[in-house]
Design a protein around this motif. Sequence first.
Motif, PDB file in Angstrom:
ATOM      1  N   LYS A 188      10.903 -59.997  29.447  1.00 36.99           N
ATOM      2  CA  LYS A 188      12.186 -60.542  29.900  1.00 36.99           C
ATOM      3  C   LYS A 188      12.912 -61.261  28.761  1.00 36.99           C
ATOM      4  CE  LYS A 188      11.736 -59.383  34.256  1.00 36.99           C
ATOM      5  NZ  LYS A 188      12.613 -58.417  34.906  1.00 36.99           N
ATOM      6  N   GLN A 189      12.381 -61.161  27.541  1.00 38.31           N
ATOM      7  CA  GLN A 189      12.950 -61.746  26.328  1.00 38.31           C
ATOM      8  C   GLN A 189      13.052 -63.266  26.391  1.00 38.31           C
ATOM      9  OE1 GLN A 189      16.607 -59.542  25.864  1.00 38.31           O
ATOM     10  NE2 GLN A 189      15.523 -57.777  25.035  1.00 38.31           N
ATOM     11  N   CYS A 190      12.061 -63.889  26.996  1.00 43.00           N
ATOM     12  CA  CYS A 190      12.007 -65.344  27.054  1.00 43.00           C
ATOM     13  C   CYS A 190      11.447 -65.903  25.748  1.00 43.00           C
ATOM     14  CB  CYS A 190      11.092 -65.801  28.188  1.00 43.00           C
ATOM     15  SG  CYS A 190      11.707 -65.399  29.812  1.00 43.00           S
ATOM     16  N   LYS A 191      11.855 -67.116  25.453  1.00 44.60           N
ATOM     17  CA  LYS A 191      11.210 -67.886  24.405  1.00 44.60           C
ATOM     18  C   LYS A 191      10.032 -68.557  25.107  1.00 44.60           C
ATOM     19  CE  LYS A 191      12.074 -71.456  21.013  1.00 44.60           C
ATOM     20  NZ  LYS A 191      13.071 -72.395  20.467  1.00 44.60           N
ATOM     21  N   LEU A 192       8.808 -68.225  24.705  1.00 44.41           N
ATOM     22  CA  LEU A 192       7.622 -68.554  25.491  1.00 44.41           C
ATOM     23  C   LEU A 192       6.631 -69.399  24.710  1.00 44.41           C
ATOM     24  CD1 LEU A 192       5.908 -67.990  28.090  1.00 44.41           C
ATOM     25  CD2 LEU A 192       5.075 -65.944  26.917  1.00 44.41           C
ATOM     26  N   LEU A 193       6.157 -70.469  25.329  1.00 46.59           N
ATOM     27  CA  LEU A 193       5.052 -71.259  24.792  1.00 46.59           C
ATOM     28  C   LEU A 193       3.926 -71.169  25.800  1.00 46.59           C
ATOM     29  CD1 LEU A 193       3.720 -73.274  22.869  1.00 46.59           C
ATOM     30  CD2 LEU A 193       4.823 -75.097  24.174  1.00 46.59           C
ATOM     31  N   GLY A 201      21.788 -67.553  24.764  1.00 47.93           N
ATOM     32  CA  GLY A 201      20.385 -67.743  24.409  1.00 47.93           C
ATOM     33  C   GLY A 201      19.443 -67.302  25.508  1.00 47.93           C
ATOM     34  N   ASN A 202      18.182 -67.391  25.196  1.00 46.36           N
ATOM     35  CA  ASN A 202      17.140 -66.926  26.101  1.00 46.36           C
ATOM     36  C   ASN A 202      16.583 -68.067  26.937  1.00 46.36           C
ATOM     37  OD1 ASN A 202      17.551 -64.608  24.718  1.00 46.36           O
ATOM     38  ND2 ASN A 202      15.601 -64.565  23.689  1.00 46.36           N
ATOM     39  N   VAL A 203      15.971 -67.720  28.047  1.00 49.06           N
ATOM     40  CA  VAL A 203      15.283 -68.687  28.895  1.00 49.06           C
ATOM     41  C   VAL A 203      14.027 -69.135  28.162  1.00 49.06           C
ATOM     42  CG1 VAL A 203      14.083 -68.980  31.101  1.00 49.06           C
ATOM     43  CG2 VAL A 203      16.168 -67.600  30.989  1.00 49.06           C
ATOM     44  N   THR A 204      13.748 -70.436  28.178  1.00 48.17           N
ATOM     45  CA  THR A 204      12.540 -70.983  27.571  1.00 48.17           C
ATOM     46  C   THR A 204      11.521 -71.263  28.661  1.00 48.17           C
ATOM     47  OG1 THR A 204      13.824 -71.992  25.789  1.00 48.17           O
ATOM     48  CG2 THR A 204      11.607 -72.851  26.150  1.00 48.17           C
ATOM     49  N   VAL A 205      10.278 -70.807  28.449  1.00 48.06           N
ATOM     50  CA  VAL A 205       9.222 -70.915  29.459  1.00 48.06           C
ATOM     51  C   VAL A 205       8.002 -71.603  28.849  1.00 48.06           C
ATOM     52  CG1 VAL A 205       7.653 -69.602  30.942  1.00 48.06           C
ATOM     53  CG2 VAL A 205       9.994 -68.813  30.613  1.00 48.06           C
ATOM     54  N   CYS A 208       8.296 -66.034  44.542  1.00 47.13           N
ATOM     55  CA  CYS A 208       8.472 -66.458  43.149  1.00 47.13           C
ATOM     56  C   CYS A 208       8.939 -65.289  42.297  1.00 47.13           C
ATOM     57  CB  CYS A 208       7.164 -67.038  42.617  1.00 47.13           C
ATOM     58  SG  CYS A 208       7.282 -67.636  40.917  1.00 47.13           S
ATOM     59  N   SER A 209       8.347 -64.122  42.484  1.00 44.89           N
ATOM     60  CA  SER A 209       8.757 -62.929  41.728  1.00 44.89           C
ATOM     61  C   SER A 209      10.215 -62.590  42.000  1.00 44.89           C
ATOM     62  CB  SER A 209       7.871 -61.740  42.086  1.00 44.89           C
ATOM     63  OG  SER A 209       6.564 -61.951  41.631  1.00 44.89           O
ATOM     64  N   THR A 210      10.623 -62.661  43.251  1.00 42.63           N
ATOM     65  CA  THR A 210      12.011 -62.384  43.614  1.00 42.63           C
ATOM     66  C   THR A 210      12.947 -63.379  42.948  1.00 42.63           C
ATOM     67  OG1 THR A 210      11.356 -61.427  45.722  1.00 42.63           O
ATOM     68  CG2 THR A 210      13.634 -62.186  45.541  1.00 42.63           C
ATOM     69  N   PHE A 211      12.598 -64.655  43.005  1.00 38.74           N
ATOM     70  CA  PHE A 211      13.403 -65.699  42.380  1.00 38.74           C
ATOM     71  C   PHE A 211      13.547 -65.450  40.882  1.00 38.74           C
ATOM     72  CE2 PHE A 211      13.596 -69.626  39.943  1.00 38.74           C
ATOM     73  CZ  PHE A 211      14.774 -70.173  40.421  1.00 38.74           C
ATOM     74  N   LEU A 212      12.424 -65.204  40.196  1.00 38.04           N
ATOM     75  CA  LEU A 212      12.462 -64.996  38.746  1.00 38.04           C
ATOM     76  C   LEU A 212      13.242 -63.741  38.368  1.00 38.04           C
ATOM     77  CD1 LEU A 212       8.851 -66.041  37.737  1.00 38.04           C
ATOM     78  CD2 LEU A 212      10.987 -67.253  37.225  1.00 38.04           C
ATOM     79  N   ASN A 213      13.041 -62.665  39.105  1.00 38.06           N
ATOM     80  CA  ASN A 213      13.787 -61.439  38.806  1.00 38.06           C
ATOM     81  C   ASN A 213      15.287 -61.655  38.953  1.00 38.06           C
ATOM     82  OD1 ASN A 213      11.554 -59.881  38.093  1.00 38.06           O
ATOM     83  ND2 ASN A 213      11.180 -59.274  40.207  1.00 38.06           N
ATOM     84  N   ASN A 214      15.696 -62.411  39.978  1.00 38.34           N
ATOM     85  CA  ASN A 214      17.121 -62.741  40.140  1.00 38.34           C
ATOM     86  C   ASN A 214      17.603 -63.657  39.026  1.00 38.34           C
ATOM     87  OD1 ASN A 214      17.739 -61.215  42.419  1.00 38.34           O
ATOM     88  ND2 ASN A 214      16.911 -62.781  43.783  1.00 38.34           N
ATOM     89  N   LEU A 215      16.780 -64.623  38.633  1.00 35.95           N
ATOM     90  CA  LEU A 215      17.130 -65.530  37.539  1.00 35.95           C
ATOM     91  C   LEU A 215      17.386 -64.738  36.258  1.00 35.95           C
ATOM     92  CD1 LEU A 215      17.232 -68.532  36.402  1.00 35.95           C
ATOM     93  CD2 LEU A 215      14.881 -68.099  35.708  1.00 35.95           C
ATOM     94  N   LYS A 251      18.153 -61.693  35.969  1.00 37.68           N
ATOM     95  CA  LYS A 251      19.270 -60.766  36.139  1.00 37.68           C
ATOM     96  C   LYS A 251      20.608 -61.478  35.931  1.00 37.68           C
ATOM     97  CE  LYS A 251      21.262 -57.574  39.497  1.00 37.68           C
ATOM     98  NZ  LYS A 251      21.112 -56.999  40.846  1.00 37.68           N
ATOM     99  N   TRP A 252      20.753 -62.695  36.448  1.00 37.45           N
ATOM    100  CA  TRP A 252      22.043 -63.375  36.442  1.00 37.45           C
ATOM    101  C   TRP A 252      22.176 -64.498  35.425  1.00 37.45           C
ATOM    102  CZ3 TRP A 252      25.364 -60.496  38.685  1.00 37.45           C
ATOM    103  CH2 TRP A 252      24.977 -59.697  39.752  1.00 37.45           C
ATOM    104  N   TYR A 253      21.101 -65.178  35.066  1.00 34.25           N
ATOM    105  CA  TYR A 253      21.177 -66.352  34.189  1.00 34.25           C
ATOM    106  C   TYR A 253      21.817 -66.055  32.832  1.00 34.25           C
ATOM    107  CZ  TYR A 253      19.747 -70.699  31.915  1.00 34.25           C
ATOM    108  OH  TYR A 253      19.747 -71.886  31.250  1.00 34.25           O
ATOM    109  N   PRO A 254      21.464 -64.952  32.169  1.00 39.29           N
ATOM    110  CA  PRO A 254      22.072 -64.692  30.852  1.00 39.29           C
ATOM    111  C   PRO A 254      23.597 -64.583  30.881  1.00 39.29           C
ATOM    112  CG  PRO A 254      20.144 -63.318  31.163  1.00 39.29           C
ATOM    113  CD  PRO A 254      20.430 -63.982  32.480  1.00 39.29           C
ATOM    114  N   ASN A 255      24.175 -64.288  32.034  1.00 46.66           N
ATOM    115  CA  ASN A 255      25.633 -64.210  32.139  1.00 46.66           C
ATOM    116  C   ASN A 255      26.293 -65.577  32.037  1.00 46.66           C
ATOM    117  OD1 ASN A 255      25.500 -61.431  32.556  1.00 46.66           O
ATOM    118  ND2 ASN A 255      25.342 -61.670  34.769  1.00 46.66           N
TER     119      ASN A 255
END
Length: 82
Positions: free
Chosen positions: A49-54, A30-34, A13-20, A22-26
């Motif tokens: 990671k500068q997510c919009k977090l609830l 906007g930011n990922v919402t969590v 899960c950590s590997t997946f999120l770190n890759n997300l 790294k590449w998703y903002p490209n």
Amino acid sequence: MKIRLQPWFTDACSTFLNNLFKWYPNYTEGNVTVLEWGGGNSTFYFLQKQCKLLTIESDDHYINSLLELAQGLGFKVATTNS
């Protein structure tokens, strides 16, 4: 103050999120919402990671501790009661 917190995620899960993160903002504006159920190390991981977090948390004392730490680290935070 810069801290590094490791959330209680599996290695995969950590590997997946770190890759997300790294590449998703490209590929999006906007930011990922969590949505997070229960605050803790993962709260600060997502904030770094500068997510919009609830975060949903039921313990008022713990919420205040999270808020104080987050504000002390310079994150913009707010609470709501529902």
